[in-house]
Design a protein around this motif. Structure first.
Motif, PDB file in Angstrom:
ATOM      1  N   TYR A  45      17.869  20.696 -36.876  1.00 45.96           N
ATOM      2  CA  TYR A  45      16.525  20.170 -36.603  1.00 45.96           C
ATOM      3  C   TYR A  45      15.847  20.977 -35.497  1.00 45.96           C
ATOM      4  O   TYR A  45      14.678  21.369 -35.621  1.00 45.96           O
ATOM      5  CB  TYR A  45      16.635  18.697 -36.221  1.00 45.96           C
ATOM      6  CG  TYR A  45      15.391  18.119 -35.602  1.00 45.96           C
ATOM      7  CD1 TYR A  45      14.251  17.892 -36.379  1.00 45.96           C
ATOM      8  CD2 TYR A  45      15.343  17.803 -34.245  1.00 45.96           C
ATOM      9  CE1 TYR A  45      13.092  17.369 -35.810  1.00 45.96           C
ATOM     10  CE2 TYR A  45      14.201  17.278 -33.678  1.00 45.96           C
ATOM     11  CZ  TYR A  45      13.088  17.063 -34.462  1.00 45.96           C
ATOM     12  OH  TYR A  45      11.940  16.537 -33.907  1.00 45.96           O
TER      13      TYR A  45
ATOM     14  N   GLU B  92      12.064  12.596 -39.915  1.00 47.10           N
ATOM     15  CA  GLU B  92      11.993  11.468 -40.850  1.00 47.10           C
ATOM     16  C   GLU B  92      11.114  10.341 -40.319  1.00 47.10           C
ATOM     17  O   GLU B  92      11.386   9.154 -40.531  1.00 47.10           O
ATOM     18  CB  GLU B  92      13.399  10.941 -41.158  1.00 47.10           C
ATOM     19  CG  GLU B  92      14.348  11.963 -41.768  1.00 47.10           C
ATOM     20  CD  GLU B  92      13.835  12.512 -43.093  1.00 47.10           C
ATOM     21  OE1 GLU B  92      13.268  11.728 -43.883  1.00 47.10           O
ATOM     22  OE2 GLU B  92      13.986  13.726 -43.341  1.00 47.10           O
TER      23      GLU B  92
ATOM     24  N   ASN C 289      19.500   9.002 -40.187  1.00 44.86           N
ATOM     25  CA  ASN C 289      19.296  10.440 -40.352  1.00 44.86           C
ATOM     26  C   ASN C 289      20.609  11.221 -40.356  1.00 44.86           C
ATOM     27  O   ASN C 289      20.685  12.331 -40.877  1.00 44.86           O
ATOM     28  CB  ASN C 289      18.406  10.983 -39.234  1.00 44.86           C
ATOM     29  CG  ASN C 289      16.939  10.629 -39.423  1.00 44.86           C
ATOM     30  OD1 ASN C 289      16.598   9.907 -40.347  1.00 44.86           O
ATOM     31  ND2 ASN C 289      16.096  11.116 -38.540  1.00 44.86           N
TER      32      ASN C 289
END
Length: 373
Positions: free
Chosen positions: A68, A230, A349
């Motif tokens: 990420y 998300e 996640n």
């Protein structure tokens, strides 16, 4: 929303259950501004907090979170054109993100990270990256920043407008400068009724509209604000301006907050019932010894009687204890040793990554995700 005497730190590394249970505590008394949608803890007391060497909120032990951060860096360089720039990071922590950005091949950036709690070497990349153990404020105006980045800091600040005013003063007349801020989205928390996402360290929570309002009020023009991770986080881009600020509506956040308020007691009761049932049918652990896990453990099991342990992949936290409740923090492999059959995920996640880890360890447990719907 009011919660009395909760742990003020969720990420202190505690070496004993006794010390963990004796940690500083304070009240949550969240209020919502009906004009802009800003949610803040009016009982917050900064003096009870201590972000020292024992504080560890590192997330890079997760491969998913590492990817990420890599994606954010890629976007900054390849899509936002952060090349040949002087980059300042406000509240750089241990410097993980800034090292990735300055080390990005071919970007030719240099950087300075500011954080009073920074621990590590003062320079990297032959002096192209430096770290300074102090707050970034108007006194740092001599740093000619082309880009200012601030990730997961503003939610910890009781006077966020002062932080933004300091950033604005520090970049002064550099009209070309660009600002990138990342912070949790309170609308996501409220809409998904994530009761464990309200905790003491996060005293200032923003929606897209309230974050935009704060920037526009302090001498910036917001060019973009969007959901990332998300939907859990906000990513805002702004530039300095001398023009009038735009106005945004709080109606959506106010409606979400009212629905949450109506349902919170029932949500906590249902969670308590679930944990009690799982504890009696094979034992239950929480996955994640960060703010989310520490908050839920203290809310549901403050005396560490029902939840067997908290799982975390950060080796610095393993074999330590959770602030407030004193639950033991264990490595994933210990699930098998302790015979725990159920694990509640604090953040969906990470589910795919967790399933992969458990499979590699040949550990068979049932993973549970909480849904308020």
């Amino acid at each position: 929303m009011h919660r009395a005497q909760v742990p003020v730190h969720q990420n202190l590394v505690m070496i004993s259950a006794q010390n963990a249970k004796a940690c500083n505590k304070g009240d949550l008394d969240f209020s919502l501004c009906g004009h802009c949608g800003f949610l803040f803890n009016q009982a917050f007391d900064l003096s009870v907090l201590s972000y020292g060497d024992s504080y560890d909120n590192t997330q890079s032990h997760s491969q998913m979170f590492e990817r990420y951060m890599d994606d954010l860096v890629y976007d900054l360089v390849e899509n936002q054109g952060v090349r040949n720039c002087t980059v300042v990071e406000v509240g750089c922590g241990k410097g993980v993100f800034l090292k990735k950005l300055i080390g990005y091949p071919g970007a030719n950036n240099q950087g300075i990270g500011f954080d009073p709690s920074y621990v590590g070497d003062a320079e990297f990349f032959d002096g192209k990256l430096k770290f300074v153990k102090q707050f970034y404020d108007a006194n740092c105006a001599e740093v000619s920043a082309d880009v200012v980045i601030c990730r997961h800091v503003i939610e910890h600040v009781p006077s966020p407008l002062e932080l933004l005013q300091s950033v604005r003063a520090a970049i002064s007349s550099r009209s070309h400068a660009r600002i990138f801020f990342e912070t949790p989205c309170v609308d996501w928390i409220l809409a998904n009724k994530v009761v464990w996402d309200f905790f003491y360290e996060h005293c200032s929570l923003f929606s897209k509209d309230s974050l935009s309002t704060a920037f526009e009020m302090t001498g910036f023009h917001v060019t973009d604000v969007r959901h990332i991770f998300e939907g859990q986080y906000l990513w805002l881009t702004a530039v300095p301006t001398t023009g009038q600020h735009a106005e945004f509506s709080a109606a959506h956040t106010v409606a979400l907050a009212q629905n949450y308020k109506n349902d919170e007691a029932a949500l906590l009761n249902n969670l308590a019932v679930l944990v009690e049932r799982l504890s009696q049918n094979g034992g239950v652990a929480l996955w994640g010894a960060g703010a989310k896990g520490a908050t839920l453990a203290y809310l549901l099991d403050p005396n560490a009687e029902t939840i067997a342990a908290i799982v975390d992949v950060n080796p610095n936290k393993q074999d330590k204890f959770l602030p407030g409740s004193g639950h033991p923090i264990i490595a994933p492999v210990m699930l098998k040793t302790m015979g725990i059959q159920h694990v509640i995920l604090m953040n969906p996640n990470y589910r795919i990554e967790i399933e992969k880890q458990l499979s590699e360890l040949q550990i068979n447990v049932t993973l549970h995700e909480w849904s308020a719907s």
